[in-house]
Design a protein around this motif. Structure first.
Motif, PDB file in Angstrom:
ATOM      1  N   ALA A   1      20.872  19.621 -13.544  1.00 23.38           N
ATOM      2  CA  ALA A   1      20.769  19.014 -14.744  1.00 23.38           C
ATOM      3  C   ALA A   1      19.494  17.918 -14.604  1.00 23.38           C
ATOM      4  CB  ALA A   1      21.636  17.075 -13.160  1.00 23.38           C
ATOM      5  N   ALA A   2      18.644  18.235 -13.696  1.00 21.18           N
ATOM      6  CA  ALA A   2      17.126  17.989 -14.225  1.00 21.18           C
ATOM      7  C   ALA A   2      17.001  18.694 -14.897  1.00 21.18           C
ATOM      8  CB  ALA A   2      16.887  18.189 -12.837  1.00 21.18           C
ATOM      9  N   TYR A   3      17.328  20.130 -15.019  1.00 20.07           N
ATOM     10  CA  TYR A   3      16.869  20.846 -16.495  1.00 20.07           C
ATOM     11  C   TYR A   3      17.699  20.858 -17.494  1.00 20.07           C
ATOM     12  CZ  TYR A   3      13.789  24.461 -13.084  1.00 20.07           C
ATOM     13  OH  TYR A   3      12.851  24.528 -12.163  1.00 20.07           O
ATOM     14  N   LYS A   4      18.851  20.544 -17.451  1.00 19.25           N
ATOM     15  CA  LYS A   4      19.528  20.162 -18.522  1.00 19.25           C
ATOM     16  C   LYS A   4      19.608  19.189 -19.197  1.00 19.25           C
ATOM     17  CE  LYS A   4      24.083  23.020 -17.820  1.00 19.25           C
ATOM     18  NZ  LYS A   4      25.131  23.325 -17.265  1.00 19.25           N
ATOM     19  N   ASN A   5      18.966  18.163 -18.557  1.00 15.72           N
ATOM     20  CA  ASN A   5      18.867  16.558 -19.152  1.00 15.72           C
ATOM     21  C   ASN A   5      17.796  16.150 -18.201  1.00 15.72           C
ATOM     22  OD1 ASN A   5      21.483  17.502 -19.871  1.00 15.72           O
ATOM     23  ND2 ASN A   5      22.206  16.292 -18.622  1.00 15.72           N
ATOM     24  N   CYS A   6      16.815  16.365 -18.403  1.00 16.45           N
ATOM     25  CA  CYS A   6      15.612  15.961 -17.708  1.00 16.45           C
ATOM     26  C   CYS A   6      14.302  15.473 -18.175  1.00 16.45           C
ATOM     27  CB  CYS A   6      15.821  15.606 -16.445  1.00 16.45           C
ATOM     28  SG  CYS A   6      17.215  14.319 -15.537  1.00 16.45           S
TER      29      CYS A   6
ATOM     30  N   ILE B   1       0.944  -1.084   0.108  1.00 16.13           N
ATOM     31  CA  ILE B   1       0.253   0.075   0.136  1.00 16.13           C
ATOM     32  C   ILE B   1       0.530   1.220   0.097  1.00 16.13           C
ATOM     33  CG2 ILE B   1      -1.589   1.538   1.839  1.00 16.13           C
ATOM     34  CD1 ILE B   1      -2.447  -0.940   2.305  1.00 16.13           C
ATOM     35  N   ILE B   2       0.916   2.686  -0.414  1.00 14.12           N
ATOM     36  CA  ILE B   2       1.328   3.514  -1.149  1.00 14.12           C
ATOM     37  C   ILE B   2       0.404   4.545  -0.353  1.00 14.12           C
ATOM     38  CG2 ILE B   2       2.619   2.566  -2.524  1.00 14.12           C
ATOM     39  CD1 ILE B   2       1.564   4.945  -4.476  1.00 14.12           C
ATOM     40  N   PRO B   3       0.679   5.586   0.220  1.00  8.51           N
ATOM     41  CA  PRO B   3       0.003   6.830   0.289  1.00  8.51           C
ATOM     42  C   PRO B   3      -0.343   7.924  -0.573  1.00  8.51           C
ATOM     43  CG  PRO B   3       2.445   7.151   1.450  1.00  8.51           C
ATOM     44  CD  PRO B   3       1.975   5.968   0.242  1.00  8.51           C
ATOM     45  N   PHE B   4      -1.134   8.357  -0.963  1.00  2.24           N
ATOM     46  CA  PHE B   4      -1.311   9.145  -2.264  1.00  2.24           C
ATOM     47  C   PHE B   4      -1.869  10.764  -1.589  1.00  2.24           C
ATOM     48  CE2 PHE B   4      -3.116   5.315  -3.007  1.00  2.24           C
ATOM     49  CZ  PHE B   4      -2.135   4.947  -4.181  1.00  2.24           C
ATOM     50  N   SER B   5      -1.225  10.976  -0.814  1.00  2.00           N
ATOM     51  CA  SER B   5      -1.129  12.508   0.330  1.00  2.00           C
ATOM     52  C   SER B   5       0.108  13.309  -0.348  1.00  2.00           C
ATOM     53  CB  SER B   5      -1.663  12.358   1.694  1.00  2.00           C
ATOM     54  OG  SER B   5      -0.117  11.930   2.025  1.00  2.00           O
ATOM     55  N   VAL B   6       0.588  13.746   0.208  1.00  2.00           N
ATOM     56  CA  VAL B   6       1.684  15.022  -0.024  1.00  2.00           C
ATOM     57  C   VAL B   6       2.221  14.848  -1.087  1.00  2.00           C
ATOM     58  CG1 VAL B   6       3.690  15.267   1.041  1.00  2.00           C
ATOM     59  CG2 VAL B   6       2.415  14.446   2.432  1.00  2.00           C
ATOM     60  N   ALA B   7       2.679  16.454  -1.876  1.00  2.00           N
ATOM     61  CA  ALA B   7       2.610  16.084  -2.829  1.00  2.00           C
ATOM     62  C   ALA B   7       4.056  16.207  -3.499  1.00  2.00           C
ATOM     63  CB  ALA B   7       2.253  17.653  -4.077  1.00  2.00           C
ATOM     64  N   ASP B   8       4.623  14.970  -2.938  1.00  2.45           N
ATOM     65  CA  ASP B   8       6.263  14.125  -3.601  1.00  2.45           C
ATOM     66  C   ASP B   8       5.282  13.146  -4.441  1.00  2.45           C
ATOM     67  OD1 ASP B   8       6.157  12.408  -1.946  1.00  2.45           O
ATOM     68  OD2 ASP B   8       7.487  13.817  -1.111  1.00  2.45           O
ATOM     69  N   MET B   9       6.465  12.290  -5.330  1.00  2.00           N
ATOM     70  CA  MET B   9       6.156  11.604  -6.312  1.00  2.00           C
ATOM     71  C   MET B   9       6.446  10.283  -5.714  1.00  2.00           C
ATOM     72  SD  MET B   9       7.267  13.286 -10.000  1.00  2.00           S
ATOM     73  CE  MET B   9       6.373  14.142 -11.128  1.00  2.00           C
ATOM     74  N   GLU B  10       5.670   9.455  -6.106  1.00  2.00           N
ATOM     75  CA  GLU B  10       6.834   7.451  -5.983  1.00  2.00           C
ATOM     76  C   GLU B  10       7.289   7.394  -6.679  1.00  2.00           C
ATOM     77  OE1 GLU B  10       6.343   7.134  -2.789  1.00  2.00           O
ATOM     78  OE2 GLU B  10       5.274   8.510  -2.066  1.00  2.00           O
ATOM     79  N   PHE B  11       7.910   7.615  -8.126  1.00  3.93           N
ATOM     80  CA  PHE B  11       9.099   7.238  -8.847  1.00  3.93           C
ATOM     81  C   PHE B  11      10.076   7.732  -9.030  1.00  3.93           C
ATOM     82  CE2 PHE B  11       4.929   9.827 -11.826  1.00  3.93           C
ATOM     83  CZ  PHE B  11       4.260   8.490 -11.819  1.00  3.93           C
ATOM     84  N   VAL B  12      10.617   6.427  -8.827  1.00  2.00           N
ATOM     85  CA  VAL B  12      12.283   6.478  -8.500  1.00  2.00           C
ATOM     86  C   VAL B  12      13.397   7.695  -9.145  1.00  2.00           C
ATOM     87  CG1 VAL B  12      12.953   4.215  -8.158  1.00  2.00           C
ATOM     88  CG2 VAL B  12      12.921   5.065 -10.522  1.00  2.00           C
ATOM     89  N   THR B  13      14.504   8.153  -8.583  1.00  2.00           N
ATOM     90  CA  THR B  13      14.931   9.718  -9.006  1.00  2.00           C
ATOM     91  C   THR B  13      15.427   9.534 -10.408  1.00  2.00           C
ATOM     92  OG1 THR B  13      15.062  10.055  -6.526  1.00  2.00           O
ATOM     93  CG2 THR B  13      16.737  11.386  -8.601  1.00  2.00           C
ATOM     94  N   ALA B  14      15.354  10.406 -10.847  1.00  2.00           N
ATOM     95  CA  ALA B  14      15.590   9.955 -12.788  1.00  2.00           C
ATOM     96  C   ALA B  14      17.383  10.453 -12.229  1.00  2.00           C
ATOM     97  CB  ALA B  14      15.840  11.701 -13.924  1.00  2.00           C
ATOM     98  N   PRO B  15      17.368   9.174 -13.036  1.00  2.00           N
ATOM     99  CA  PRO B  15      18.918   9.034 -13.517  1.00  2.00           C
ATOM    100  C   PRO B  15      20.063   9.812 -13.525  1.00  2.00           C
ATOM    101  CG  PRO B  15      18.694   7.263 -14.945  1.00  2.00           C
ATOM    102  CD  PRO B  15      17.554   8.138 -14.538  1.00  2.00           C
ATOM    103  N   GLU B  16      19.996  10.983 -14.302  1.00  2.00           N
ATOM    104  CA  GLU B  16      20.861  12.480 -14.640  1.00  2.00           C
ATOM    105  C   GLU B  16      20.655  12.877 -13.631  1.00  2.00           C
ATOM    106  OE1 GLU B  16      17.960  10.699 -16.710  1.00  2.00           O
ATOM    107  OE2 GLU B  16      18.438  11.212 -18.623  1.00  2.00           O
TER     108      GLU B  16
END
Ligand SMILES: Cc1ncc(COP(=O)(O)O)c(C=O)c1O
Length: 393
Positions: A284-289, A33-48
């Motif tokens: 890195a995010a703004y350049k490559n993600c 079970i995962i929570p669906f509340s606070v606005a952060d993502m349950e996706f693994v961080t971008a490798p870049e």
């Protein structure tokens, strides 16, 4: 590159707000079970992003660091290519968060007792920025058409005309209602504020999270007059899920407003700066993600469609506001016949569903839930099964 939007990383005992809250209700590691509340993502961080942080750790010393020219250029380039906004690096002031920034803007641009307008229901810390600092909340309730929320311009016009009203905090895109304000709506809002000497703090933290068919307009990009009358709060934190790195960029094109804001910022922080790993990750995010973001948006949209189709089929009494932007779906569950406390109880104790309760966004949110869609699709499918079981009767 194929990115991973399927792995769930269980964040028990990491200090994660939403996982801790769920654990407090008895959910544990053994349950899927995962929570669906606070606005952060349950996706693994971008490798870049991970690579950029690792590179910094391998090659640097974690000392005091200002934003570099390269960093500021990467931020501006992102806004140019993604939003067509020609922003200048010198407009940017650092802030650990957008919440810190709108708190500071309230102090910088209003005095105690003066009025600050909010379009409610709205992201709850905006109320605190006004009330905790002894300013007056001027409520401009949004109109719920049943399909989406709209600004009540007549009411805004009336309330803006009070000479004690000095500031409007605009949530653009709007959390929790999911609106991406159209250029016309922004122009109307901006003109009313200009006419009445009201400065706009435009919180655009969700500006990159836009569903297909919609377009975000940066408030300051509309005209020089608007740019000179606003503060645009941005961050890579929602877009790339790096909120824990606490690195935000506050754009203030007008040098006079920038000076005023800076005078509040430097009261307790004489050399404003963020965190070195935050800077490297954001660059890195703004350049490559960009393609990571596009992949995440696809999953978010698919998750939204799953819920919308499920509710239409199984629980047509549940009304859902059209999701134009953000990854936060706003559901009106009043048709289920429970009051908002019973709803919360049923969700937590029976369905094991942990949303952000609508009432925290203002009294118009009672009976609503805000569902965070940024997670692997199978988690949404599981949640819908639990919803069905809990509400079937
Ligand atoms: C509209 C809005 N502004 C600000 C924030 C938080 O900003 P920060 O973490 O940069 O303080 C959020 C987080 O959900 C948000 O939805």
């Amino acid at each position: 590159m194929k990115y991973d939007f399927e792995t769930v990383i269980k964040r028990y005992n990491t200090g994660s707000f939403k996982w801790d809250e769920m654990a407090a209700h008895g959910v544990n590691e053994s349950q899927d079970i995962i929570p669906f509340s606070v606005a952060d993502m349950e996706f693994v961080t971008a490798p870049e992003i991970v690579e950029a942080i690792k590179h910094e750790l391998d090659t640097s010393i974690l000392g005091y660091s200002a934003p570099t020219e390269k960093y500021l250029a990467a931020v501006c380039e992102w806004f140019k290519t993604r939003h067509g906004w020609d922003a200048k690096p010198e407009w940017i002031l650092p802030s650990h968060g957008v919440v810190d920034a709108f708190f500071m803007a309230v102090r910088a641009f209003t005095d105690e007792g003066e009025g600050v307008i909010l379009n409610t229901p709205v992201y709850y810390p905006m109320y605190s920025a006004i009330k905790n600092q002894n300013r007056k909340l001027i409520d401009n309730p949004l109109i719920n058409t049943g399909k989406r929320y709209e600004i009540d311009f007549e009411d805004l016009e009336r309330k803006a005309a009070d000479p004690d009203t000095k500031l409007l905090i605009l949530c653009s895109p709007h959390n929790p209602c999911g609106r991406v304000w159209t250029r016309d709506e922004l122009i109307k809002t901006g003109e009313i504020c200009l006419k009445n000497d009201i400065i706009i703090v435009s919180d655009e933290i969700h500006c990159d999270l836009i569903m297909s068919g919609h377009k975000h307009t940066v408030f300051a990009s509309i005209s020089k007059e608007f740019a000179d009358n606003c503060v645009v709060c941005t961050a890579p934190s929602k877009t790339f899920n790096i909120a824990g790195l606490q690195t935000s960029n506050i754009f203030i094109p007008n040098p006079k407003l920038r000076e005023k804001f800076l005078s509040v910022l430097t009261l307790s922080n004489p050399h404003p700066k963020c965190n070195i790993l935050g800077y490297r990750a954001a660059e890195a995010a703004y350049k490559n993600c960009a393609s990571w973001l596009d992949g995440a948006l696809k999953v978010i949209e698919e998750n939204k469609n799953l819920i919308v189709n499920f509710m239409a089929r199984e629980f047509p009494c549940v009304k859902i506001s059209e999701l134009e932007g953000t990854y936060l779906l706003w559901l009106d569950l009043r048709g289920l016949g429970l009051n908002y406390k019973e709803l919360e109880h049923r969700n937590h104790e029976q369905a094991k569903l942990f949303f952000d309760e609508g009432y925290v966004f203002g009294s118009q949110g009672e009976g609503f839930e805000r569902w965070n869609l940024a997670c692997p699709t199978r988690c949404i499918k599981d949640a819908l099964e639990r919803f069905k079981t809990a509400y079937r009767n």
